[in-house]
Design a protein around this motif. Structure first.
Motif, mmCIF file in Angstrom:
data_model
loop_
_atom_site.group_PDB
_atom_site.id
_atom_site.type_symbol
_atom_site.label_atom_id
_atom_site.label_comp_id
_atom_site.label_asym_id
_atom_site.label_seq_id
_atom_site.Cartn_x
_atom_site.Cartn_y
_atom_site.Cartn_z
ATOM 1 N N VAL A 32 0.850 -1.195 0.000
ATOM 2 C CA VAL A 32 0.000 0.000 0.000
ATOM 3 C C VAL A 32 0.885 1.245 0.000
ATOM 4 C CG1 VAL A 32 -1.574 1.359 1.423
ATOM 5 C CG2 VAL A 32 -1.999 -1.055 1.068
ATOM 6 N N PRO A 33 0.638 2.204 -0.879
ATOM 7 C CA PRO A 33 1.415 3.455 -0.887
ATOM 8 C C PRO A 33 1.259 4.204 0.439
ATOM 9 C CG PRO A 33 0.090 3.250 -2.885
ATOM 10 C CD PRO A 33 -0.358 2.176 -1.964
ATOM 11 N N GLU A 34 2.240 5.047 0.741
ATOM 12 C CA GLU A 34 2.261 5.767 2.021
ATOM 13 C C GLU A 34 1.020 6.633 2.209
ATOM 14 O OE1 GLU A 34 5.117 8.978 4.382
ATOM 15 O OE2 GLU A 34 5.881 7.892 2.635
ATOM 16 N N GLN A 35 0.560 7.275 1.132
ATOM 17 C CA GLN A 35 -0.592 8.169 1.241
ATOM 18 C C GLN A 35 -1.931 7.436 1.162
ATOM 19 O OE1 GLN A 35 1.591 7.870 -1.204
ATOM 20 N NE2 GLN A 35 0.982 8.958 -3.057
ATOM 21 N N GLY A 36 -1.898 6.124 0.975
ATOM 22 C CA GLY A 36 -3.138 5.356 0.879
ATOM 23 C C GLY A 36 -3.687 4.985 2.243
ATOM 24 N N THR A 37 -4.987 4.765 2.307
ATOM 25 C CA THR A 37 -5.652 4.345 3.546
ATOM 26 C C THR A 37 -6.321 2.998 3.296
ATOM 27 O OG1 THR A 37 -6.095 6.639 4.188
ATOM 28 C CG2 THR A 37 -7.378 4.923 5.285
ATOM 29 N N LEU A 38 -5.870 1.988 4.033
ATOM 30 C CA LEU A 38 -6.350 0.620 3.856
ATOM 31 C C LEU A 38 -7.297 0.257 4.990
ATOM 32 C CD1 LEU A 38 -6.044 -2.094 2.265
ATOM 33 C CD2 LEU A 38 -4.162 -2.633 3.842
ATOM 34 N N ALA A 39 -8.414 -0.401 4.664
ATOM 35 C CA ALA A 39 -9.393 -0.783 5.689
ATOM 36 C C ALA A 39 -10.011 -2.123 5.327
ATOM 37 C CB ALA A 39 -10.486 0.283 5.807
ATOM 38 N N ARG A 40 -10.470 -2.827 6.376
ATOM 39 C CA ARG A 40 -11.277 -4.031 6.158
ATOM 40 C C ARG A 40 -12.729 -3.552 6.069
ATOM 41 N NH1 ARG A 40 -12.424 -9.135 10.226
ATOM 42 N NH2 ARG A 40 -13.565 -10.427 8.709
ATOM 43 N N TYR A 41 -13.317 -3.729 4.887
ATOM 44 C CA TYR A 41 -14.624 -3.120 4.623
ATOM 45 C C TYR A 41 -15.775 -4.051 4.978
ATOM 46 C CZ TYR A 41 -17.760 0.186 2.334
ATOM 47 O OH TYR A 41 -18.737 1.113 2.083
ATOM 48 N N GLY A 42 -15.536 -5.328 4.937
ATOM 49 C CA GLY A 42 -16.586 -6.306 5.242
ATOM 50 C C GLY A 42 -15.953 -7.609 5.676
ATOM 51 N N GLY A 43 -16.679 -8.714 5.529
ATOM 52 C CA GLY A 43 -16.162 -10.024 5.937
ATOM 53 C C GLY A 43 -14.838 -10.337 5.295
ATOM 54 N N GLU A 44 -14.854 -10.490 3.944
ATOM 55 C CA GLU A 44 -13.603 -10.746 3.226
ATOM 56 C C GLU A 44 -13.320 -9.660 2.199
ATOM 57 O OE1 GLU A 44 -16.837 -13.421 1.349
ATOM 58 O OE2 GLU A 44 -16.208 -12.873 3.365
ATOM 59 N N GLU A 45 -13.846 -8.478 2.428
ATOM 60 C CA GLU A 45 -13.638 -7.328 1.538
ATOM 61 C C GLU A 45 -12.652 -6.346 2.166
ATOM 62 O OE1 GLU A 45 -17.558 -6.565 -1.209
ATOM 63 O OE2 GLU A 45 -17.489 -5.634 0.769
ATOM 64 N N PHE A 46 -11.741 -5.844 1.337
ATOM 65 C CA PHE A 46 -10.765 -4.850 1.759
ATOM 66 C C PHE A 46 -10.843 -3.663 0.793
ATOM 67 C CE2 PHE A 46 -9.417 -8.825 3.463
ATOM 68 C CZ PHE A 46 -8.840 -8.554 4.686
ATOM 69 N N VAL A 47 -10.614 -2.471 1.306
ATOM 70 C CA VAL A 47 -10.733 -1.278 0.476
ATOM 71 C C VAL A 47 -9.504 -0.397 0.691
ATOM 72 C CG1 VAL A 47 -12.034 0.008 2.239
ATOM 73 C CG2 VAL A 47 -12.248 0.656 -0.163
ATOM 74 N N LEU A 48 -9.067 0.223 -0.397
ATOM 75 C CA LEU A 48 -7.889 1.090 -0.356
ATOM 76 C C LEU A 48 -8.228 2.428 -1.010
ATOM 77 C CD1 LEU A 48 -4.851 1.719 0.017
ATOM 78 C CD2 LEU A 48 -4.442 0.532 -2.173
#
Length: 577
Positions: free
Chosen positions: A468-484
């Motif tokens: 993930v790039p330094e300026q990116g924000t990574l989150a667990r969005y759901g059960g097996e979903e991830f969002v950046l």
């Protein structure tokens, strides 16, 4: 004040002040014969009164103008100048000027000489006289009142002029010093006039009848002012305490503390240290009023320097001049430092930090200000403890307990904030979003167990954070979903990042130790993910539209077309068209 200005001050004073006194003596020809004892008594009285000043900011306000007023009406300009100048010498001696502040002596002597001469000129121009006949009819009130008012106004003008020209300070005419001078002059000058009347009638005894009460009034005024000043500081301290105990993180607590302390006290440097587990003091906040010193990287051992010694002794110290703490000086001590306050920050009976403040002036702080710093130190200890607890609670509410990534609630607030800040800029930047969903994740849970599935999610989060790039924000969005979320990323850059993520997922298997199989060894599990990409403003106008477009790209463009691929919302639009 610069050294050059100090030299100029001394040169101007030496060339003008002595010659002016000689000239004024010859011009006025004061009658000293037979009046020496009375004049000496006035000088002693004025000197005693000068020992009870009110400290208003950087300027002391003292009450000798009442005595000088009576002397001027009876004896004239030259004797009034002598009384005023000796009183100033007494005041400067009381203040214990160090070598760095010795230039204040010629400034004040010359300033009050000039005020006396100009006020007297106004008095004479309006027909004023001296001696018992100075007050003989109602018409004499005009020069007397004009003289008193000119003294007040000229004194304030001189203070502001010196502050602006010599010290380069911004001036404010209607400040506390001006208000206090009006109030004290309104009390002192009438008493000075009474002193003149009684002295005219009764002679030397008037100095005792009126002068001694004058001394008591000066002392009571100083005590009242000091008490009022202490109460003001305590109110400010209480306000700071309330601010520090608000919902703040550790960084915000330290920022508020240093900012308020630098405004409350005449400090030049502030050092805030934290006690680390390895028994070292680490500097965590620094303030330099001059802005000349960058944030230093300082770690002190117990007993090292003033702060380390405060930590070792576990008690507050107050040094009024450099000679008192020179044995503790080291390379971290600021240059030209004189007065030092150093207090331990305690929590639950244990020293958890140290606050050390410096001033470049000798005796810059009063005893009650030392008490104020101790109170603020206690506030800071509690505030930092609360802030750490708040940060922990806040992090737990914002983070996914399994993966350590941000959760759904945080991410939706965050993307709204990013959009709002972006749209407030003059040049709106692109914002891209990458949404991924693990393919056939139910099979992993069914085949290896849910604990194994949790292992995969946690390992995937770690693998995603590697790319993930330094300026990116990574989150667990759901059960097996991830969002950046990628602020500032165009569609092409976001797609490149998505392909890197996909390759990072598929290049090697994930290991599971908590599987339900009978084998003791960890099993290798290969997974793939479907990834959707959308970009603002190309594909949407609002924050949540960006999430929906990326979701459509992922399901329609990636999952429905075989999975294990990256799809852009742009491709989806082109297909529909």
């Amino acid at each position: 004040m610069t050294k050059q200005k100090k030299y100029v001050v001394w040169m101007v004073w030496a060339s003008i002040w002595p010659a002016s006194l000689v000239y004024l003596y010859l011009w006025s020809s004061p009658v000293l014969e037979g009046n020496r004892i009375e004049i000496a008594a006035f000088i002693i009285l004025a000197s005693i009164v000068a020992l009870f000043p009110l400290q208003i900011g950087d300027h002391p306000v003292f009450f000798t103008q009442g005595i000088a007023f009576a002397v001027f009406l009876y004896y004239g300009l030259f004797i009034e100048i002598i009384v005023s100048q000796v009183a100033i010498l007494a005041l400067m001696a009381k203040m214990r000027l160090g070598r760095t502040n010795l230039h204040r002596l010629p400034i004040n002597l010359f300033m009050f000489l000039l005020i006396s001469v100009v006020s007297a000129w106004i008095y004479y121009a309006l027909g004023g006289t001296h001696g018992p006949s100075a007050v003989s009819d109602i018409g004499d009130a005009i020069p007397i009142v004009s003289y008193a008012l000119s003294q007040i106004l000229l004194n304030q003008f001189s203070i502001k002029f010196v502050a602006n020209v010599l010290y380069n300070k911004e001036i404010k005419w209607n400040d506390r010093g001006f208000v206090w001078e009006l109030l004290t002059s309104g009390l002192v000058l009438p008493i000075g006039f009474v002193l003149y009347i009684v002295y005219t009638e009764f002679g030397m005894s008037a100095i005792f009848f009126v002068g001694i009460p004058f001394v008591f009034i000066s002392g009571m005024m100083m005590l009242y002012h000091n008490s009022n000043q202490v109460n003001t500081y305590l109110r400010e301290t209480s306000i700071i305490g309330h601010e520090l105990t608000g919902k703040l993180g550790v960084k915000e607590v330290l920022d508020v503390f240093v900012d308020r302390l630098s405004k409350l006290l005449p400090v030049d440097y502030i050092y805030v240290y934290d006690v680390k587990k390895d028994k070292q003091l680490e500097l965590i906040r620094f303030f330099d009023r001059s802005g000349e010193i960058d944030f230093p990287n300082i770690q002190l051992s117990m007993g090292q320097s003033i702060s380390g010694n405060t930590w070792k002794e576990g008690k507050s110290v107050f040094y009024k001049k450099q000679s008192e703490w020179s044995h503790l000086e080291n390379e971290y001590t600021p240059d030209r430092a004189e007065t030092v306050l150093s207090v331990p920050v305690e929590r639950n009976g244990e020293t958890v930090g140290v606050i050390t403040i410096y001033s470049t002036k000798k005796r810059a702080f009063l005893q009650f200000q030392f008490m104020i710093v101790n109170i603020l130190g206690n506030y800071l200890g509690v505030a930092i403890d609360n802030a750490r607890h708040y940060e922990k609670t806040k992090a737990e509410s914002e983070r996914c307990a399994l993966t350590g990534l941000y959760n759904y609630r945080f991410f939706e607030d965050h993307i709204v904030n990013v959009f709002e800040k972006n749209q407030q800029q003059e040049n709106v930047e692109p914002i891209s979003l990458v949404l991924l969903d693990i393919d056939h994740f139910k099979r992993v849970n069914d085949t290896y167990g849910h604990e194994s599935g949790n292992e995969i999610l946690a390992s995937l989060a770690e693998r995603l954070q590697e790319v993930v790039p330094e300026q990116g924000t990574l989150a667990r969005y759901g059960g097996e979903e991830f969002v950046l979320l990628l602020p500032g990323y165009h569609q092409g850059e976001a797609l490149e990042t998505a392909h890197t993520i996909r390759a990072h997922i598929t290049q090697k298997p994930f290991l599971s130790h908590l599987h339900i199989h009978e084998l003791q060894e960890p099993v290798s599990i290969f997974i793939t993910a479907s990834i959707g990409v959308a970009t603002y403003p190309d594909h949407c106008e609002e924050a949540f539209d960006l999430i929906r477009q990326a979701d459509r790209a992922m399901y329609i463009g990636a999952k429905q077309r075989g999975r294990d691929r990256v799809a852009s919302y742009k491709e989806l639009i082109q297909t529909v068209q």
